[in-house]
Scaffold this motif. Structure first.
Motif, short mmCIF file in Angstrom:
data_model
loop_
_atom_site.label_atom_id
_atom_site.label_comp_id
_atom_site.label_asym_id
_atom_site.label_seq_id
_atom_site.Cartn_x
_atom_site.Cartn_y
_atom_site.Cartn_z
N GLU A 20 0.84 -1.20 0.00
CA GLU A 20 0.00 0.00 0.00
C GLU A 20 0.87 1.25 0.00
O GLU A 20 2.05 1.20 0.39
N PHE A 21 0.28 2.34 -0.43
CA PHE A 21 0.98 3.63 -0.39
C PHE A 21 -0.08 4.73 -0.32
O PHE A 21 -1.17 4.60 -0.87
N PRO A 22 0.24 5.83 0.37
CA PRO A 22 -0.73 6.92 0.48
C PRO A 22 -0.78 7.76 -0.78
O PRO A 22 0.21 7.90 -1.49
N GLN A 23 -1.94 8.34 -1.03
CA GLN A 23 -2.08 9.31 -2.10
C GLN A 23 -1.66 10.69 -1.57
O GLN A 23 -1.90 11.02 -0.41
N SER A 54 -2.40 9.42 4.19
CA SER A 54 -2.23 8.38 5.20
C SER A 54 -2.75 8.86 6.57
O SER A 54 -3.00 10.05 6.77
N ARG A 55 -2.88 7.93 7.51
CA ARG A 55 -3.33 8.30 8.86
C ARG A 55 -2.25 9.06 9.61
O ARG A 55 -2.54 9.90 10.45
N ASP A 56 -1.00 8.73 9.32
CA ASP A 56 0.13 9.39 9.97
C ASP A 56 1.05 9.98 8.91
O ASP A 56 1.01 9.57 7.74
N ARG A 57 1.88 10.91 9.30
CA ARG A 57 2.86 11.46 8.38
C ARG A 57 3.81 10.36 7.91
O ARG A 57 4.04 9.39 8.63
N ILE A 58 4.33 10.52 6.71
CA ILE A 58 5.20 9.48 6.17
C ILE A 58 6.67 9.90 6.34
O ILE A 58 6.98 11.10 6.29
N PRO A 59 7.57 8.95 6.53
CA PRO A 59 8.97 9.28 6.80
C PRO A 59 9.66 10.01 5.65
O PRO A 59 10.59 10.78 5.87
N GLN A 60 9.20 9.78 4.42
CA GLN A 60 9.83 10.44 3.28
C GLN A 60 9.51 11.94 3.24
O GLN A 60 10.26 12.73 2.67
N LEU A 61 8.36 12.33 3.83
CA LEU A 61 7.92 13.74 3.83
C LEU A 61 7.45 14.12 5.23
O LEU A 61 6.27 14.43 5.44
N PRO A 62 8.33 14.10 6.20
CA PRO A 62 7.92 14.32 7.60
C PRO A 62 7.33 15.70 7.87
O PRO A 62 6.58 15.88 8.84
N VAL A 75 9.69 2.31 -5.10
CA VAL A 75 8.55 3.08 -5.60
C VAL A 75 7.65 3.52 -4.43
O VAL A 75 6.47 3.79 -4.60
N TYR A 76 8.25 3.56 -3.23
CA TYR A 76 7.59 4.07 -2.02
C TYR A 76 6.33 3.29 -1.65
O TYR A 76 5.33 3.87 -1.22
#
Length: 330
Positions: A131-134, A233-241, A296-297
């Protein structure tokens, strides 16, 4: 009312699990020697995208685990309906698999009056790959620097700001459409044949907003030509904190994640579905597969057939609720 809705949701989930159980025929004679020949994995999208990469990772892994070749066959068209219909109509012997995405099973039935098959009745979930966030992304020509500022801009110019997508019902479509509905703004939808041409127009300033995975925008974010207003996503992602979630940015209830999984035709023997699920489940612990998905994240995601069925039903209920509340499918 709340109690009634909860019981209704539980009843629907129970019904779906019953359908899954009925769709898994038991045929020890057929499944004992499975797999004994080449398996075909149908991808209902064009090659080269994130979902196609996910499919090829799964194919490599299933082949390594089963000892049989797995051929990936791309059959794009109609937001995934064409290729998925061919899976639904295939022999239920475990030799034709289908890659599906969340939007294909959940939103397409509401967007397309006649898909040529019933995804809830004609397909059986096997398990997920990842899965990955939009992301909600704009360009440097748009004066809004944050999601609240973009909302204010859209309210000042109803139906003047445009957003692109890879087609009605696609994950990029759902990401922005749901955001617009929840924030009470009106945007003009411009559908494209894939994300590549939509990205070109976003960079050129002909679009003001585009939803998609990080892999689509990564290079242009680094250059500063594009900026992310929120992640789904429900939480911030590490690639874009530094980028807030939609909820953190003030859009209550906003969430937009994309997942991909595998399905088979109804009446596929239960033993075969279980074996295929075992192959998929091992992807999450395989270093090479995790690396390929990470490039591809995509985060590896493991579910049982029953868990995937519950996920499909839960998200379908939420999407139907959005439509019944007045969202227009333009």
């Amino acid at each position: 009312m709340v109690i009634a809705r909860k019981w209704k949701l539980r009843a629907r989930c129970a019904l779906l699990l019953t359908i899954v159980a009925l769709g898994l025929a038991s045929s020890p004679a057929v499944s004992q020697n499975y797999p004994a020949k080449t398996i075909t994995l149908i991808v209902p999208f064009a090659p080269g995208g994130v979902t196609d990469i996910m499919a090829r990772v799964a194919a490599q892994h299933i082949s390594a685990q089963s000892g049989q070749p797995v051929v990936v066959e791309n059959r794009p068209g109609a937001s995934g309906n064409i290729g998925t219909r061919s899976v639904a109509l295939a022999a239920p012997d475990g030799y034709t698999l289908g890659l599906v995405t969340s939007n294909l099973l959940i939103a397409n039935p509401s967007v397309f009056p006649d898909m040529g098959f019933d995804p809830m009745q004609d397909l059986v979930p096997v398990g997920t790959i990842g899965e990955f966030p939009q992301l909600l992304v704009t360009n440097d020509q748009v004066p809004a620097k944050t999601l609240p500022e973009f909302i204010d801009l859209a309210r000042a110019k109803p139906d003047k700001l445009t957003y692109g997508s890879a087609g009605r019902g696609s994950t990029s479509y759902l990401a922005v459409h749901t955001f617009a509905f929840l924030s009470g703004i009106k945007l003009l939808h411009v559908p494209y044949r894939g994300m590549a041409p939509a990205l070109v127009d976003l960079l050129a300033g002909r679009l003001q907003l585009l939803g998609g995975g990080l892999a689509v925008f990564s290079d242009h974010l680094k250059s500063g030509k594009l900026r992310v207003l929120a992640v789904g996503s429900r939480d911030r992602i590490p690639q874009l904190p530094e980028v807030p979630t939609g909820e953190q940015a003030g859009v209550a209830g906003y969430e937009s994640n994309s997942w991909s999984g595998i399905v088979v035709p109804k009446n596929t023997p239960r033993e075969i579905v279980t074996r295929l699920n075992t192959y998929l489940a091992s992807i999450a612990s395989h270093s090479d597969a995790r690396k390929q998905l990470g490039n591809v994240y995509v985060n590896p995601m493991t579910t049982t057939p029953q868990e995937l069925a519950q996920t499909i039903e839960r998200e379908k209920v939420l999407w139907e609720k959005t439509i019944s509340s007045g969202i227009e499918l333009n």
